[in-house]
Design an enzyme around this catalytic site. Structure first.
Site, PDB file in Angstrom:
ATOM      1  N   SER A  18       1.069  -1.193  -0.197  1.00 28.35           N
ATOM      2  CA  SER A  18      -0.111   0.129   0.690  1.00 28.35           C
ATOM      3  C   SER A  18       0.799   1.219  -0.167  1.00 28.35           C
ATOM      4  CB  SER A  18      -1.277   0.071   1.721  1.00 28.35           C
ATOM      5  OG  SER A  18       0.029  -0.122   2.196  1.00 28.35           O
ATOM      6  N   ASN A 100       7.370  -8.318   1.569  1.00 28.42           N
ATOM      7  CA  ASN A 100       8.083  -7.459   2.037  1.00 28.42           C
ATOM      8  C   ASN A 100       7.457  -6.652   2.486  1.00 28.42           C
ATOM      9  OD1 ASN A 100       8.676  -4.053   0.818  1.00 28.42           O
ATOM     10  ND2 ASN A 100       6.562  -3.909   1.062  1.00 28.42           N
ATOM     11  N   SER A 150      17.760  -6.255   3.896  1.00 34.11           N
ATOM     12  CA  SER A 150      17.708  -4.848   4.737  1.00 34.11           C
ATOM     13  C   SER A 150      19.636  -5.060   4.967  1.00 34.11           C
ATOM     14  CB  SER A 150      17.411  -4.393   6.359  1.00 34.11           C
ATOM     15  OG  SER A 150      17.534  -3.252   5.958  1.00 34.11           O
ATOM     16  N   TYR A 163      15.685  -5.711  14.463  1.00 36.53           N
ATOM     17  CA  TYR A 163      14.872  -5.981  13.752  1.00 36.53           C
ATOM     18  C   TYR A 163      16.155  -6.543  13.063  1.00 36.53           C
ATOM     19  CZ  TYR A 163      13.382  -4.043   9.016  1.00 36.53           C
ATOM     20  OH  TYR A 163      13.738  -4.002   7.722  1.00 36.53           O
ATOM     21  N   ALA A 165      18.850  -8.596  12.991  1.00 37.85           N
ATOM     22  CA  ALA A 165      18.686 -10.262  13.198  1.00 37.85           C
ATOM     23  C   ALA A 165      18.205 -10.744  12.603  1.00 37.85           C
ATOM     24  CB  ALA A 165      19.065 -10.078  14.826  1.00 37.85           C
ATOM     25  N   ILE A 196      17.257   4.195   2.550  1.00 41.86           N
ATOM     26  CA  ILE A 196      15.384   4.324   1.613  1.00 41.86           C
ATOM     27  C   ILE A 196      15.304   5.627   2.428  1.00 41.86           C
ATOM     28  CG2 ILE A 196      14.464   3.791   0.038  1.00 41.86           C
ATOM     29  CD1 ILE A 196      16.990   2.290  -0.686  1.00 41.86           C
TER      30      ILE A 196
END
Length: 256
Positions: A18, A100, A150, A163, A165, A196
Site C-alpha cells: 500500500s 515485503n 535490509s 530487526y 538480526a 531508503i
C-alpha cells in the site's frame, strides 16, 4: 500495461503493497504487464489508490487485507487468494511472491521489551516463514519468491539490533527456501535495501542525520522507493532465470 481485454501472463503477490517500497514494486510490476495482488494491513485507503492507479492505466490489481503477524488468518487468506485467481484471472496459481511487509525498530537493546521483541519476530520472520509455507501450493512451478531484507543485516546502527538480526535470519531462510523448493524450480532470492527515504526506513529524520546517512553511500544520496521497486520488478521475469539463493543489496554502495 496490459490492455483492457488482455489478461496478464504473469501474476505477482506482494505483501505490504500500500505504500513505500511495496507500492513501488506493485506499480512497476504492473507497468511490465504483471497482474498484481497486493496486501495491506491498516492502510486501506493507500491500497485503494494503488489499485486504482494500476486499473486506471489498463492493468489489473486486487487488494486484500492481511496482518502478517496473525498466523491464524493465513489459511483464510490463501483461500481468498485462490478465489481471486479464479474469478479475476481464471487461474489456479500465481507466479511471483514478494515478502515485503514488515515493521521496523527504533529502540536500543536496553530499551527493547519482550513485547517489542516478539512483535518484530512475528512479523519480520515467523510471518514470512508460515505465509510462504501456506502459499507454496498456490505458486506455479518455476515461479519466484523474493524476500525483502535490509542492508542492516550487513552493517550495524544502534537501535536496530533485533530487526537487523531478523533480516540476517531471513537471508539464511531464503537459502533454505531455495534449497527445499528447488524440486519445483522455484527460485528464491533476497533483496536488501540500503538507506531508503521512506516513512519506514532510516531516510526520514532530521536533516543532519539524513546528510550523514547519504554521505555513507558511494553514490552520495539516500535511496528512494523506486530505486528498490524498479530493481525488484526487473527480477520478476525470465531475465533472472539463473539467479537463485542470492542476497542482492541495493543501497548505492553504502558502508563499503
Amino acid at each position: 500495461m496490459t490492455t483492457e481485454n488482455e489478461q496478464p501472463k504473469k501474476i505477482l503477490l506482494v505483501t505490504g503493497g500500500s505504500r513505500g517500497i511495496g507500492r513501488s514494486i506493485a506499480l512497476n510490476a504492473a507497468k511490465r504487464g504483471l497482474g498484481v495482488i497486493l496486501t495491506y494491513n491498516t492502510q486501506a485507503h493507500n491500497a485503494q489508490e494503488v489499485i486504482d492507479d494500476i486499473n486506471g492505466k489498463g492493468g489489473k490489481a486486487i487488494a486484500l487485507h492481511l496482518d502478517t503477524g496473525d498466523f491464524a488468518s493465513f489459511d483464510g487468506f490463501v483461500q481468498k487468494v485462490s478465489a481471486v485467481l479464479r474469478e479475476e484471472w481464471n487461474r489456479e496459481n500465481f507466479d511471483y511472491l514478494v515478502n515485503n511487509a514488515g515493521i521496523g525498530q527504533r529502540s536500543l537493546i536496553q530499551d527493547t521489551t519482550e513485547e517489542i521483541f516478539d512483535q518484530l519476530v512475528n512479523v519480520n520472520l515467523k510471518g514470512v516463514f508460515f505465509l510462504t509455507k501456506n502459499l507454496i501450493p498456490v505458486i506455479i512451478d518455476g515461479g519466484q519468491i523474493i524476500n525483502i531484507s535490509s542492508g542492516l543485516a550487513r552493517f550495524a546502527f544502534p537501535g536496530s539490533a533485533v530487526y537487523s538480526a531478523l533480516k540476517a535470519a531471513l537471508e539464511g531462510l531464503t537459502r533454505y527456501f531455495a534449497k527445499e523448493f528447488a524440486s519445483r524450480k522455484i527460485r528464491v532470492n533476497s533483496v536488501a535495501p540500503g538507506a531508503i527515504d521512506t516513512e519506514f526506513g532510516g531516510g526520514k529524520g532530521n536533516e543532519e542525520q539524513r546528510k550523514q546517512i547519504a554521505a555513507a553511500a558511494a553514490l552520495g544520496r539516500l535511496g528512494d522507493a523506486d530505486d528498490i521497486g524498479l530493481f525488484v520488478s526487473s527480477m520478476l521475469s525470465d531475465d533472472s532465470r539463473f539467479v537463485n539463493a542470492q542476497r542482492i543489496e541495493v543501497g548505492g554502495g553504502i558502508m563499503i
